[in-house]
Write an enzyme that holds these catalytic residues in place. Structure first.
Site, PDB file in Angstrom:
ATOM      1  N   TYR A 105     -79.448 -38.289  -8.898  1.00 48.41           N
ATOM      2  CA  TYR A 105     -80.456 -37.182  -8.968  1.00 48.41           C
ATOM      3  C   TYR A 105     -81.868 -37.527  -9.508  1.00 48.41           C
ATOM      4  CZ  TYR A 105     -76.983 -33.468 -10.174  1.00 48.41           C
ATOM      5  OH  TYR A 105     -76.223 -32.547 -10.275  1.00 48.41           O
ATOM      6  N   LYS A 161     -66.729 -44.788  -8.441  1.00 47.95           N
ATOM      7  CA  LYS A 161     -66.141 -44.953  -7.132  1.00 47.95           C
ATOM      8  C   LYS A 161     -66.489 -46.404  -6.710  1.00 47.95           C
ATOM      9  CE  LYS A 161     -65.013 -43.113  -3.228  1.00 47.95           C
ATOM     10  NZ  LYS A 161     -63.611 -42.407  -3.107  1.00 47.95           N
ATOM     11  N   ASP A 188     -62.397 -39.484  -6.863  1.00 46.57           N
ATOM     12  CA  ASP A 188     -61.396 -38.384  -6.386  1.00 46.57           C
ATOM     13  C   ASP A 188     -60.066 -38.067  -7.019  1.00 46.57           C
ATOM     14  OD1 ASP A 188     -61.033 -40.872  -5.639  1.00 46.57           O
ATOM     15  OD2 ASP A 188     -60.724 -40.873  -3.513  1.00 46.57           O
ATOM     16  N   ASP A 201     -71.294 -33.547 -13.124  1.00 47.36           N
ATOM     17  CA  ASP A 201     -71.779 -32.305 -12.812  1.00 47.36           C
ATOM     18  C   ASP A 201     -70.662 -31.591 -12.179  1.00 47.36           C
ATOM     19  OD1 ASP A 201     -73.275 -29.976 -12.125  1.00 47.36           O
ATOM     20  OD2 ASP A 201     -73.807 -30.697 -10.285  1.00 47.36           O
ATOM     21  N   ASP A 240     -67.657 -28.654 -13.993  1.00 47.09           N
ATOM     22  CA  ASP A 240     -67.479 -27.195 -13.540  1.00 47.09           C
ATOM     23  C   ASP A 240     -65.836 -27.210 -13.333  1.00 47.09           C
ATOM     24  OD1 ASP A 240     -70.076 -26.590 -13.583  1.00 47.09           O
ATOM     25  OD2 ASP A 240     -69.915 -25.542 -11.589  1.00 47.09           O
TER      26      ASP A 240
HETATM   27  C1  LIG Z   1     -79.168 -26.687 -12.068  1.00 41.05           C
HETATM   28  C2  LIG Z   1     -78.484 -28.241 -11.740  1.00 41.05           C
HETATM   29  C3  LIG Z   1     -79.715 -29.022 -11.768  1.00 41.05           C
HETATM   30  C4  LIG Z   1     -77.993 -28.904 -12.939  1.00 41.05           C
HETATM   31  C5  LIG Z   1     -77.226 -30.138 -12.608  1.00 41.05           C
HETATM   32  O1  LIG Z   1     -76.908 -30.584 -11.616  1.00 41.05           O
HETATM   33  O2  LIG Z   1     -77.319 -30.826 -13.529  1.00 41.05           O
HETATM   34  C6  LIG Z   1     -76.597 -27.908 -13.305  1.00 41.05           C
HETATM   35  O3  LIG Z   1     -75.534 -27.759 -12.351  1.00 41.05           O
HETATM   36  C7  LIG Z   1     -75.853 -28.345 -14.491  1.00 41.05           C
HETATM   37  O4  LIG Z   1     -74.806 -28.647 -14.404  1.00 41.05           O
HETATM   38  O5  LIG Z   1     -76.769 -28.404 -15.549  1.00 41.05           O
HETATM   39 MG   LIG Z   2     -73.612 -28.117 -12.606  1.00 38.47          MG
END
Ligand SMILES: CC(C)[C@H](C(=O)O)[C@@H](O)C(=O)O
Ligand SMILES: [Mg+2]
Ligand SMILES: NC(=O)c1ccc[n+]([C@@H]2O[C@H](COP(=O)([O-])OP(=O)(O)OC[C@H]3O[C@@H](n4cnc5c(N)ncnc54)[C@H](O)[C@@H]3O)[C@@H](O)[C@H]2O)c1
Length: 357
Positions: A141, A192, A224, A248, A252
């Site tokens: 990032y 990885k 993975d 990240d 999710d």
């Molecule tokens: C919006 C984006 C920059 C952010 C990230 O990738 O960290 C989001 O996806 C998160 O998980 O907080």
């Molecule tokens: Mg995110």
């Protein structure tokens, strides 16, 4: 003694969910005599519209001078055409990096009332309680060089740099080891290392530190496989530690095990325990303005704020108990709705948590 919280609602559903979390904070502040006060600021598209940039230096400074920050979400299609430097998401990266918030804690906890809402079978997720520790201010990032360049043959090439220095790895590893010590003594580091040198170093640093934490059992897994294992048998994990991008993505995925991304809170801490608290989800442009977003991830983030940054654990416990209570009452926003429950709006869910308090 008053504690000041910087509120950054952001964009899309951000203001809708933050409004509910603030109502909850105001109630606990009164009930437990916490003396919380609030300051509002702009971030993301809202700040671009007002100031031409996604986070001003003034707002960053003001946030750092507060005792904690509560954030909604940033982003939306209306800002997607802007130059990369002024995208709403840059405001989020600026505040994380500017305040040194390298330790991102993302707990994926299944409330038993939501077993039917999980993407996995109830028996696979029953009792799920995972903590993802994500490095938040480094990795791909933030690595330099980055950009889009034109090659000699005229073709354009996009590039980013995946770098971690030993000190960056060490400090996030220590956060994870310490979290594992407070929990079940199990830490899985996700990398990885079969391909990327940066994560070979990551693995080496974790292994070097492990003897300092003899009560923690450290394991390693390729990312993975970790993605697959998370949806196959998530309860094998307790604490997971990983870099910025893998964290990240995995968080999710983990969110859906708990029923919805609308249930996943987070804390982003610096070395002094100062923190920014936000739901893991985004600004959800597809449902923004409809009053149907789930405010619970933000309300639970507010609870984490009280616990981690403001030393108000009792009030944090009360908020979490109130969330459990409203789920017990069968109240569900659309994202966690299952048959036989009562579908409620963002505001109704927030009001129910307030009432339960
Ligand atoms: C919006 C984006 C920059 C952010 C990230 O990738 O960290 C989001 O996806 C998160 O998980 O907080
Ligand atoms: Mg995110
Ligand atoms: N921390 C943040 O501020 C953050 C995090 C992720 C994405 N974003 C940004 O948000 C924008 C939209 O991104 P996206 O669509 O990929 O991800 P998103 O998390 O905003 O939405 C993904 C899906 O989840 C749903 N969802 C998310 N939060 C919800 C909630 N509280 N209640 C019910 N449903 C919810 C959305 O409706 C959508 O269908 C983009 O600009 C992205 O960069 C910001």
């Amino acid at each position: 003694m008053t504690k000041k919280v910087m509120i950054l609602p952001g964009d899309g559903i951000g203001p809708e969910i933050v409004e509910q979390a603030m109502a909850v904070l105001e109630v606990v502040s009164g009930k437990y005599h916490l003396g919380l006060s609030f300051e509002q600021g702009l971030i993301g598209g809202a700040s671009i519209d007002a100031h031409g940039e996604p986070l001003t230096d003034e707002t960053l400074k003001a946030a750092g001078e507060c005792d904690a920050v509560l954030l909604g979400a940033v982003g939306g299609p209306q800002w997607d055409t802007l130059a990369r430097e002024i995208r709403p998401e840059k405001g989020l990266l600026k505040i994380r990096s500017g305040l040194g918030l390298y330790a991102n804690l993302r707990p994926a906890i299944l409330y038993p009332q939501l077993a039917d809402a999980s993407s996995l079978k109830p028996e696979v997720v029953a009792g799920l309680d995972i903590l993802i520790v994500r490095e938040l201010t480094g990795g791909i990032y933030f690595g330099e060089p980055r950009g889009i360049r034109t090659l000699e043959n005229g073709e354009r090439q996009g590039y980013n740099t995946y770098v971690y220095s030993e000190s960056e790895i060490e400090r996030i590893a220590r956060s994870a080891f310490e979290a594992a010590q407070k929990r079940n003594g199990k830490l899985c580091s996700v990398d990885k290392a079969n391909v990327l040198e940066v994560t070979v170093l990551w693995r080496e640093v974790l292994d070097r530190l492990a003897p300092e934490y003899p009560d923690v059992e450290l394991s390693h897994m390729y990312v993975d496989n970790a993605a697959m294992q998370l949806v196959r048998a998530p309860k094998q994990f307790d604490v997971m530690v990983t870099g910025n991008m893998f964290g990240d993505i995995l968080s999710d995925a983990a969110a859906m095990l708990t029923g919805s991304i609308g249930m996943l809170p987070s804390a982003s801490l610096n070395e002094n325990g100062f923190g920014l608290y936000e739901p893991c989800h985004g600004s959800a442009p597809d449902i923004a303005g409809q009053g149907i977003a789930n405010p619970l991830a933000t309300i639970l983030s507010a609870a984490m704020m009280l616990r981690y940054s403001l030393n108000m654990g009792e009030a944090a416990d009360a908020i979490e108990a109130a969330v459990s209570e409203v789920l017990e009452q069968g109240l569900r926003t659309a994202d966690i709705y299952t048959e036989g429950c009562r579908k409620v709006s963002t505001a109704e869910m927030g009001a129910a948590v307030v009432a339960a308090l």
